[in-house]
Write an enzyme that holds these catalytic residues in place. Structure first.
Site, short mmCIF file in Angstrom:
data_model
loop_
_atom_site.label_atom_id
_atom_site.label_comp_id
_atom_site.label_asym_id
_atom_site.label_seq_id
_atom_site.Cartn_x
_atom_site.Cartn_y
_atom_site.Cartn_z
N PHE A 1 0.87 -1.17 0.00
CA PHE A 1 0.00 0.00 0.00
C PHE A 1 0.91 1.23 0.00
CE2 PHE A 1 -2.15 3.07 2.88
CZ PHE A 1 -3.38 3.20 2.27
N GLY B 1 8.41 13.96 1.21
CA GLY B 1 8.28 15.34 1.66
C GLY B 1 6.94 15.75 2.20
N GLU C 1 -0.17 4.53 10.20
CA GLU C 1 -1.57 4.84 9.85
C GLU C 1 -2.05 6.14 10.47
OE1 GLU C 1 -2.32 3.11 7.59
OE2 GLU C 1 -1.64 1.06 7.86
N ARG D 1 11.34 -12.76 40.14
CA ARG D 1 12.41 -11.92 40.65
C ARG D 1 12.18 -11.60 42.13
NH1 ARG D 1 17.61 -10.12 40.62
NH2 ARG D 1 17.76 -7.84 40.74
#
Length: 401
Positions: free
Chosen positions: A127, A133, A379, A284
């Protein structure tokens, strides 16, 4: 199946599809994703697996060999795939934008020619709207198509093509003044051209060059490229829909699908980050107990899980709105904006939970930390989404004075 990001009201078929995709992600994507990503290697074996599952034809109608599923089904599959590796979801996203545009706007000949092969994964879509620019200002495109007999001659440079090298069919937006007098609004003088090409880099057909992969901070594996057209000749029957001047509307329709997809990707990456964070927090130990038992970490996990849930709900709503045939630019904009922002925040919180280890390439969270920023841009940036949302809200809540 995790407790988070569940979707009510799915059919048995949808649930079976999602279960299959999730199993594929757990077995075929997650174990190899980080290694492939660090090598910036195209995941050919994974793509072949997606073809076998029929995912390249997920939304293509059954009459063309696809599965004929909804945007919601597709978005939920994307969410699962992005949970494994976001780059893989990008490989199928642009393919589906092009397939969707063909299904909605293509001539019968164009549908018959391309959709069956796209459903089989033989033709792969890309697409092309952006240029070096212009950024978000689509009306400022300079690439141009000029009619010459039964062909159009295309010239210009396009930017940020996902699947630019691996694709064989590119939907390219160009300015086309033919039939549109000077002074016509820019968005009414744009045309989408369906450009067929060979996969690869360099001159992939006379007049069309794919220079090579752009080296990116994240979102690796998938090829992101430029596209250069120099006197590229395209038959007139490859104008999408057969009529010039409709390209802007066709592209925007495709972008709405793309925004739901990006929202789904954000949901998937955020869900994986939460999974990694909550798992690490229970392993942890500090000050004599797992860090998950420290209130500060529990607060963080609570915030992360809430964001995952909220983003998923908005993404599902946007997909269902589009499936209903209603206008969904407001919902898609909100979903894309919220999911991408929450994704960034959830990933960063999971990164913080990992402490110094999160900075190590041995840990998966390091990859997610580099991938999440792409969703803030893809998008349409957050600022563009806010403009869309604001304008639509003013339409819905017009002051009656």
């Amino acid at each position: 199946m995790s407790r988070l990001a569940q979707t009510a009201g799915l059919t048995d078929v949808q649930q079976e599809i999602l279960s299959t995709v999730r199993d594929f992600v757990d077995k075929e994507i997650i174990p190899v994703a980080t290694e492939l990503e660090h090598r910036d290697e195209y995941p050919q074996q994974i793509v072949d697996g997606l073809k076998e599952l029929g995912l390249f034809g997920l939304m293509i109608p059954e009459e063309y060999g696809g599965l004929g599923e909804s945007l919601l089904t597709y978005a939920l599959c994307v969410e699962e795939i992005a949970r494994g590796w976001m780059s893989v979801s990008g490989i199928i996203n642009t393919h589906f934008i092009v397939a969707y545009m063909l299904k909605q706007h293509g001539t019968q000949e164009q549908k018959d020619t391309f959709l069956p092969r796209m459903a089989a994964g033989e033709v792969r879509g890309a697409f092309s709207m952006s240029e070096p620019g212009l950024g978000s200002d689509v009306s400022a495109i300079t690439s141009k198509g000029v009619k010459d007999g039964d062909e159009y001659v295309l010239n210009g440079q396009k930017m940020w093509l996902t699947n630019g090298g691996s694709s064989t069919l590119v939907a390219v937006l160009c300015r086309s003044d033919e039939g549109h007098p000077e002074g016509t609004a820019p968005h009414k003088s744009m045309t989408t051209f369906l450009v067929e090409k060979e996969p690869g880099f360099g001159e992939v057909r006379p007049g069309l060059t794919i220079p090579g992969k752009i080296d990116k901070m994240g979102y690796k594996g998938v090829d992101t490229t430029e596209l250069v057209m120099q006197d590229l000749r395209v038959p007139a029957n490859r104008v999408l829909g057969g009529t010039t001047g409709r390209g802007f509307y066709q592209m925007m329709d495709g972008v709405e699908v793309g925004r739901v997809n990006v929202a789904a990707r954000g949901c998937g990456v955020a869900q994986r980050a939460f999974e990694l964070g909550v798992s690490y927090a229970q392993q942890r130990h500090t000050f004599g107990k797992p860090i998950a038992q420290h209130q500060a970490i529990q607060f963080k996990l609570a915030e992360m899980a809430t964001k995952v849930e909220a983003a998923h709900a908005m993404m599902v709503n946007a997909a269902r709105k589009k499936d209903s045939g209603e206008r969904n630019d407001l919902e898609a904009g909100m979903a894309k904006y919220l999911a991408s922002e929450y994704c960034k925040e959830v990933v960063e919180d999971a990164f913080r939970i990992h402490g110094g280890y999160g900075f190590s390439k041995e840990y998966e969270i390091e990859r997610l930390y580099r991938e999440a920023p792409m969703l803030l841009i893809g998008e349409g940036t957050a600022e563009i989404q806010k403009m869309i949302i604001g304008r639509r809200l003013l339409e819905e809540y017009r002051f009656q004075g």
